[in-house]
Design an enzyme around this catalytic site. Structure first.
Site, PDB file in Angstrom:
ATOM      1  N   TRP A 107      45.678  38.477  33.231  1.00 38.68           N
ATOM      2  CA  TRP A 107      44.717  37.503  33.499  1.00 38.68           C
ATOM      3  C   TRP A 107      44.486  36.262  32.736  1.00 38.68           C
ATOM      4  O   TRP A 107      44.569  35.206  33.356  1.00 38.68           O
ATOM      5  CB  TRP A 107      43.270  37.944  33.705  1.00 38.68           C
ATOM      6  N   ASP A 143      36.749  34.378  29.653  1.00 40.10           N
ATOM      7  CA  ASP A 143      36.834  35.164  31.008  1.00 40.10           C
ATOM      8  C   ASP A 143      36.038  36.715  30.717  1.00 40.10           C
ATOM      9  O   ASP A 143      37.044  37.550  30.607  1.00 40.10           O
ATOM     10  CB  ASP A 143      38.389  35.038  31.581  1.00 40.10           C
ATOM     11  N   LYS A 189      32.982  42.774  40.141  1.00 39.35           N
ATOM     12  CA  LYS A 189      33.060  43.801  39.331  1.00 39.35           C
ATOM     13  C   LYS A 189      31.902  44.504  38.783  1.00 39.35           C
ATOM     14  O   LYS A 189      31.326  45.574  39.296  1.00 39.35           O
ATOM     15  CB  LYS A 189      33.926  43.739  38.041  1.00 39.35           C
TER      16      LYS A 189
HETATM   17  C1  LIG Z   1      39.562  39.050  34.052  1.00 49.84           C
HETATM   18  C2  LIG Z   1      40.020  38.846  35.143  1.00 49.84           C
HETATM   19  N1  LIG Z   1      40.033  37.375  35.411  1.00 49.84           N
HETATM   20  C3  LIG Z   1      40.319  36.718  36.582  1.00 49.84           C
HETATM   21  C4  LIG Z   1      40.415  37.451  37.767  1.00 49.84           C
HETATM   22  C5  LIG Z   1      40.656  36.918  38.964  1.00 49.84           C
HETATM   23  O1  LIG Z   1      39.731  37.041  40.003  1.00 49.84           O
HETATM   24  P1  LIG Z   1      39.668  36.292  41.509  1.00 49.84           P
HETATM   25  O2  LIG Z   1      40.106  37.198  42.264  1.00 49.84           O
HETATM   26  O3  LIG Z   1      38.320  36.218  41.886  1.00 49.84           O
HETATM   27  O4  LIG Z   1      40.277  34.913  41.300  1.00 49.84           O
HETATM   28  C6  LIG Z   1      40.312  38.907  37.630  1.00 49.84           C
HETATM   29  C7  LIG Z   1      40.498  39.826  39.014  1.00 49.84           C
HETATM   30  O5  LIG Z   1      40.535  40.855  38.877  1.00 49.84           O
HETATM   31  C8  LIG Z   1      40.147  39.373  36.510  1.00 49.84           C
HETATM   32  O6  LIG Z   1      40.015  40.994  36.387  1.00 49.84           O
END
Ligand SMILES: Cc1ncc(COP(=O)(O)O)c(C=O)c1O
Length: 365
Positions: free
Chosen positions: A107, A177, A201
């Site tokens: 991520w 994030d 989540k």
């Molecule tokens: C830490 C983290 N950041 C970003 C995301 C991406 O999220 P999205 O699918 O809502 O763009 C995720 C998805 O699991 C994640 O775990």
């Protein structure tokens, strides 16, 4: 009709507390005696603003103890949109228009790749050579004192790697994030320039992102930034520039109330600590299961582990599913097993998983 509600270890969209789902079912057709659901009213109506939107914002503020000098925004996007919004809005904070990023998993890697499209991105640290399982030594950290901000991902959902302290910086604003750990433990909001988190989540269904931004950080967006990619737009309109995800905001509000009734963040943090400790203990006390993450950086939310062979990993997932323990398959990029044990996973679910693991080991170990 009777049914068996499974223990759902999905990494996201993740399990939602059963009492919250029951409440939603109850309110769906006739919300507060209005003869319609909360999804069928205007986002500008007093009902929505006073009974859904403002309580959600206030309860989040209470839960995280968010100081007055922060904006709380509800943004109708996935989390990944923030990977562009963050650099578009904050690279201009300093003349060098550069930013430091920590690369500790998939991520943060995605956030880096997107940010590189907009400016000078310094990867101040990368644990990629350690397959994102171990932290580098402190002398490998290359911070830039001219950076506009430092971005990191406190909990890497795929690799089960979590920071338990805030990284050092050269006194630049920290942007985190927190998608897969928000509301799981106390945080000191004032240490951050900005926090963002997708809701799927620990806060309910997908399609909504919450941003908490220090007031000094707003208003620096790059001139060509589309209106809906500027945080200022959400600040000026109270997150109501366009029709927001009213269902997501309603659900977030229900989750916040559930958490407050439970005793708030300090209480859920104790439960989360117990749940993850039990599961890691079960893994460490067996020679059949193996977690590769450096102990001080193990995630309390996403516990990953491997069995001796890929075939056993697959059999484990299949048999677990037959026992109402679902969505335990690890992410395709790293395989193995991933048990996501967010706030809504009852402690009983972890106990049942551990019993199942012990039984499986007796059978196949
Ligand atoms: C830490 C983290 N950041 C970003 C995301 C991406 O999220 P999205 O699918 O809502 O763009 C995720 C998805 O699991 C994640 O775990």
């Amino acid at each position: 009709m009777t049914f068996h509600r499974a223990y759902n270890f999905c990494a996201g969209p993740a399990t939602i507390p059963e009492v919250v789902l029951e409440r939603v079912r109850e309110e769906l057709l006739n919300w507060k005696g209005r003869g319609s659901s909360f999804m069928e009213i205007s986002h500008r109506s007093t009902d929505f603003l006073k009974l859904v939107f403002e309580p959600a914002r206030e309860n989040l503020k209470k839960l995280l103890n968010i100081p007055e000098d922060y904006h709380i925004l509800f943004i109708t996007t996935g989390t990944s949109h923030q990977f562009a919004m963050v650099p578009l809005n904050f690279l201009n904070l300093k003349p060098h228009k550069s930013a430091d990023y920590l690369h500790t998993g998939v991520w943060s890697g995605k956030a880096i790749n997107e940010a590189k499209r907009y400016g000078n991105i310094n990867v101040a640290l990368s644990t990629e050579n350690n397959r994102f399982t171990k932290m580098c030594s402190p002398n490998e950290l290359k911070l830039d004192s001219n950076a506009s901000y430092l971005h990191y991902t406190p909990n890497e959902t795929i690799h089960g790697f979590q920071f338990h302290t805030i990284p050092e910086t050269h006194n630049v604003p920290i942007i985190a994030d927190m998608s897969s750990e928000i509301l799981s433990r106390p945080i000191e909001v004032s240490r951050y320039g900005m926090i963002y988190a997708g809701t799927q989540k620990n806060i309910g269904p997908s399609g909504l992102t919450i941003a908490i931004i220090h007031k000094n950080m707003a208003g620096f967006a790059n001139a060509l930034t589309p209106t809906l990619y500027q945080y200022q737009t959400y600040i000026d309109s109270g997150s109501l520039y366009h029709t927001p995800n009213t269902f997501g905001i309603y659900m977030a509000g229900c989750i916040f109330e559930w958490l407050l009734n439970l005793g708030g963040i300090s209480e859920i943090a104790k439960i989360n600590q117990r749940k993850s400790q039990k599961l890691y203990d079960a893994i460490d006390h067996s020679s059949f299961y193996r977690n590769p993450v450096q102990k001080e950086f193990r995630s309390q939310m996403n516990v990953i582990y491997y069995l001796p062979t890929v075939e056993l990993d697959q059999l484990f997932v299949k048999e677990a599913q037959n026992n109402h323990l679902i969505n335990l398959k690890g992410h395709k990029s790293i395989g193995g097993i991933r048990a996501s044990i967010y706030n809504a996973m009852p402690e009983k679910g972890v106990d049942v998983l551990i019993e199942f693991m012990q039984e499986f080991e007796r059978k196949y170990g």
